[in-house]
Write a protein that holds these residues in place. Structure first.
Motif, PDB file in Angstrom:
ATOM      1  N   PHE A 110       0.838  -1.208   0.000  1.00 18.68           N
ATOM      2  CA  PHE A 110       0.000   0.000   0.000  1.00 18.68           C
ATOM      3  C   PHE A 110       0.870   1.253   0.000  1.00 18.68           C
ATOM      4  N   MET A 111       1.907   1.276   0.821  1.00 21.67           N
ATOM      5  CA  MET A 111       2.777   2.443   0.898  1.00 21.67           C
ATOM      6  C   MET A 111       3.507   2.701  -0.410  1.00 21.67           C
ATOM      7  N   GLY A 112       3.762   1.647  -1.158  1.00 21.07           N
ATOM      8  CA  GLY A 112       4.495   1.793  -2.409  1.00 21.07           C
ATOM      9  C   GLY A 112       3.632   2.048  -3.633  1.00 21.07           C
ATOM     10  N   ASN A 113       2.319   2.208  -3.439  1.00 26.38           N
ATOM     11  CA  ASN A 113       1.415   2.451  -4.560  1.00 26.38           C
ATOM     12  C   ASN A 113       1.544   3.908  -5.004  1.00 26.38           C
ATOM     13  N   THR A 114       2.225   4.147  -6.118  1.00 22.80           N
ATOM     14  CA  THR A 114       2.506   5.524  -6.557  1.00 22.80           C
ATOM     15  C   THR A 114       1.248   6.276  -6.996  1.00 22.80           C
ATOM     16  N   GLU A 115       0.137   5.571  -7.222  1.00 20.49           N
ATOM     17  CA  GLU A 115      -1.119   6.260  -7.528  1.00 20.49           C
ATOM     18  C   GLU A 115      -1.594   7.083  -6.335  1.00 20.49           C
ATOM     19  N   LEU A 116      -1.101   6.762  -5.145  1.00 22.31           N
ATOM     20  CA  LEU A 116      -1.515   7.458  -3.927  1.00 22.31           C
ATOM     21  C   LEU A 116      -0.512   8.533  -3.505  1.00 22.31           C
ATOM     22  N   ARG A 117       0.454   8.844  -4.366  1.00 28.35           N
ATOM     23  CA  ARG A 117       1.437   9.888  -4.032  1.00 28.35           C
ATOM     24  C   ARG A 117       0.715  11.212  -3.795  1.00 28.35           C
ATOM     25  N   GLY A 118       0.953  11.823  -2.658  1.00 29.04           N
ATOM     26  CA  GLY A 118       0.316  13.090  -2.325  1.00 29.04           C
ATOM     27  C   GLY A 118      -1.116  12.953  -1.840  1.00 29.04           C
ATOM     28  N   LYS A 119      -1.636  11.726  -1.844  1.00 26.00           N
ATOM     29  CA  LYS A 119      -3.010  11.489  -1.397  1.00 26.00           C
ATOM     30  C   LYS A 119      -3.038  10.826  -0.018  1.00 26.00           C
ATOM     31  N   VAL A 120      -2.206   9.812   0.147  1.00 27.84           N
ATOM     32  CA  VAL A 120      -2.041   9.191   1.462  1.00 27.84           C
ATOM     33  C   VAL A 120      -0.578   9.394   1.841  1.00 27.84           C
TER      34      VAL A 120
END
Length: 570
Positions: free
Chosen positions: A404-414
């Motif tokens: 989950f932490m490495g999901n780049t789609e969530l950069r700046g979101k989580v």
């Protein structure tokens, strides 16, 4: 399927495409399965499946362990009864009068019924709700016989070529996929479909539909767009409940009420595993550590400007005890105006519960973005890949978090904030680039200017007003003040306030501060503090964050001394 794929929600469109590929007859629907689904109107998932997705099927059945078998139409129930009568005549049973209560017995009957009606060319849909109660996660050898039998039947269905060739769809429905037996989830004949919480656009669509017929009461200060934004992380049914409560009770729906109710709903949904952090402070309240504060101010400016692609995935905030790691992080949340939550202990003694807890929490975090996630004592909280003695739970939990932490789609979101005094104990997998990328080190005040700034900041935080202008000078000149941390200074000011209150003084004066400072003995752990300072120096990813004395130290010497101290503190 009873409607065109383009008109379906994305998850249903995905199911439709996989079904028509001919590779799957069995699906696992997981995630937001207890919410309303958009169709001609907003309806519960079972009704959506019965009427919209599978509305044109000849036979539509639903089974769950508590409610038994139900049918979309009475004619379908009559057909099933007729089939049972024939089965009883052939086998000498009495199932037409009373179905078996054990799931494997019911699934055996359904197996016979499905095969019979598929030979007749019928188009069939079967939904098994609360599937985790029929094929629960766990080691097969420790399961009761009926659970093992049910699992075998489901696996057989997933791999049955005749089912794939026929017009048959089997949907297993479970909130947490991790609670379902992994022999089913990982079966090559089974497709997992996640039903997400509604996003901004979906929440707005639902709210507008609700308010079209029932406007909010007078005095409400929320527009539909603001309500949709504030509702991040909520289900449609929860939004419906909030709106209905306001309308029925003629109570204005305000930002304050909405914020409080959302906090209660999310914390309840997370089972107490997330705790909202509300702060009245921003980064201007942080004293000292100016370079660290500047980095977070830049990140906050990027978020406000919508430039989330330039942000790190997360931060490691390290440094010795009392340096304000938690305070700095909550001030960042106040600075940028995004919600912040503390990840509580999600581990359980019960098999499968830990992974289910974490799956629920991660789904909520994704839906509530943008959000800051604070993990205190992260080295102990998050575990590592080498956990043993827990049947592999620690390893699976670590993998969930790392993915989950490495999901780049969530950069700046989580945005993750991993707080620790011992960053050397934090697994490399979590603090590498692509996860918690920025490592910010905090240290005790090193100069008189920093100590004075910290004293003034703690005065604001504690609401302590020093009436004497000599108080600050006394503090700086006091022999013991030079080694105090922010937490120590806060404790001194609280003691001074208590003395003032007991003497019924209106303000804290020099004598109160002097008495508190003279009496205060800070906890002394010199070896541990030195080690925490050194590992923070080694962990820091920006030279500008280091005090001059550490910046000029030989790195090899720092490593040698840290290793020596680590051995002493074991």
């Amino acid at each position: 399927m009873s409607t065109t794929p383009e008109a379906l929600p994305p998850w249903a469109r995905q199911l439709s495409e996989k079904y028509y590929s001919g590779a799957f007859a069995m699906f696992v629907l997981h995630g937001n399965v207890r919410d309303l689904v958009p169709a001609a109107e907003f309806v519960p998932l079972p009704r959506f499946l019965n009427e919209t997705l599978f509305g044109q099927r000849d036979l539509i059945l639903t089974y769950d362990r508590g409610g038994g078998i139900s049918f979309a139409k009475s004619a379908m129930q009559a057909d099933f009864r007729a089939a049972l009568t024939g089965y009883d005549s052939f086998h000498g049973t009495t199932y037409a009068q009373a179905l078996p209560r054990n799931p494997d017995g019911v699934l055996n009957l359904l197996d016979n019924y499905l095969r019979l009606r598929l030979l007749d060319g019928k188009k069939i849909a079967l939904m098994i709700d609360f599937a985790e109660t029929i094929a629960p996660a766990g080691d097969v050898s420790s399961m009761p016989a009926e659970d093992r039998n049910a699992l075998v039947i489901l696996k057989r269905w997933a791999q049955n070529p005749a089912f794939l060739r026929s017009d048959l769809t089997i949907c297993l429905i479970a909130e947490n996929q991790i609670e379902l037996n992994q022999g089913i989830v990982q079966n090559p004949g089974v497709a997992s479909i996640a039903i997400p919480l509604p996003d901004d656009a979906e929440r707005l669509e639902f709210i507008q539909a609700q308010l079209a017929s029932t406007p909010l009461p007078a005095g409400s200060d929320l527009t539909d767009a603001v309500l949709a934004k504030l509702g991040a992380g909520l289900k449609r049914v929860q939004l419906q409940s909030l709106i209905s409560h306001a309308v029925q009770n003629r109570q204005p729906l305000t930002v304050k009420f909405m914020t409080q109710r959302k906090k209660e709903l999310i914390e309840a949904e997370a089972g107490g595993l997330l705790e909202f952090v509300h702060t009245r402070f921003d980064l201007s309240m942080v004293a000292g550590n100016d370079q660290a504060k500047k980095k977070l101010q830049n990140a906050a400016a990027a978020i406000r400007a919508g430039k989330t692609d330039v942000l790190p995935m997360g931060y490691v905030i390290c440094g010795p005890v009392g340096t304000g790691k938690t305070f700095l992080t909550t001030c960042f949340a106040g600075e940028v105006g995004i919600p912040a939550v503390v990840l509580k202990n999600f581990r359980s003694m019960w098999q499968g519960v830990t992974e289910g807890n974490l799956e629920r929490v991660l789904n909520l975090l994704r839906a509530m973005s943008p959000i800051a996630v604070i993990v205190d004592e992260a080295d102990a909280q998050l575990g590592n890949r080498s956990s043993s003695g827990d049947s592999g739970v620690g390893n699976r939990v670590f993998a969930q978090i790392a993915q989950f932490m490495g999901n780049t789609e969530l950069r700046g979101k989580v945005i993750w904030f991993l707080l620790t005094c011992r960053p050397d104990l934090l697994p490399v997998d979590l603090k590498r680039q692509g996860r918690a990328e920025e490592h910010i080190a905090l240290f005790y005040p090193d100069t008189d200017e920093e100590r004075l700034a910290l004293l003034r900041a703690m005065q604001k935080k504690t609401g302590t007003g020093l009436s004497s202008p000599e108080a600050e000078k006394f503090f700086l000149d006091h022999a013991g003040a030079g080694s105090l941390s922010g937490a120590d200074i806060e404790a001194v000011l609280i003691r001074a306030r208590m003395k003032s209150a007991l003497e019924n003084d209106a303000t804290v004066d020099l004598e109160d501060l002097k008495a508190a400072l003279e009496d205060f003995i800070p906890p002394s752990y010199p070896t541990e503090i030195e080690l925490q300072n050194l590992v923070a120096v080694l962990e820091c990813t920006s030279k500008s964050l280091l005090p001059q004395k550490y910046r000029d130290m030989d790195r090899g010497e720092v490593i040698r001394r840290a290793s020596e101290l680590a051995t002493l503190t074991r």
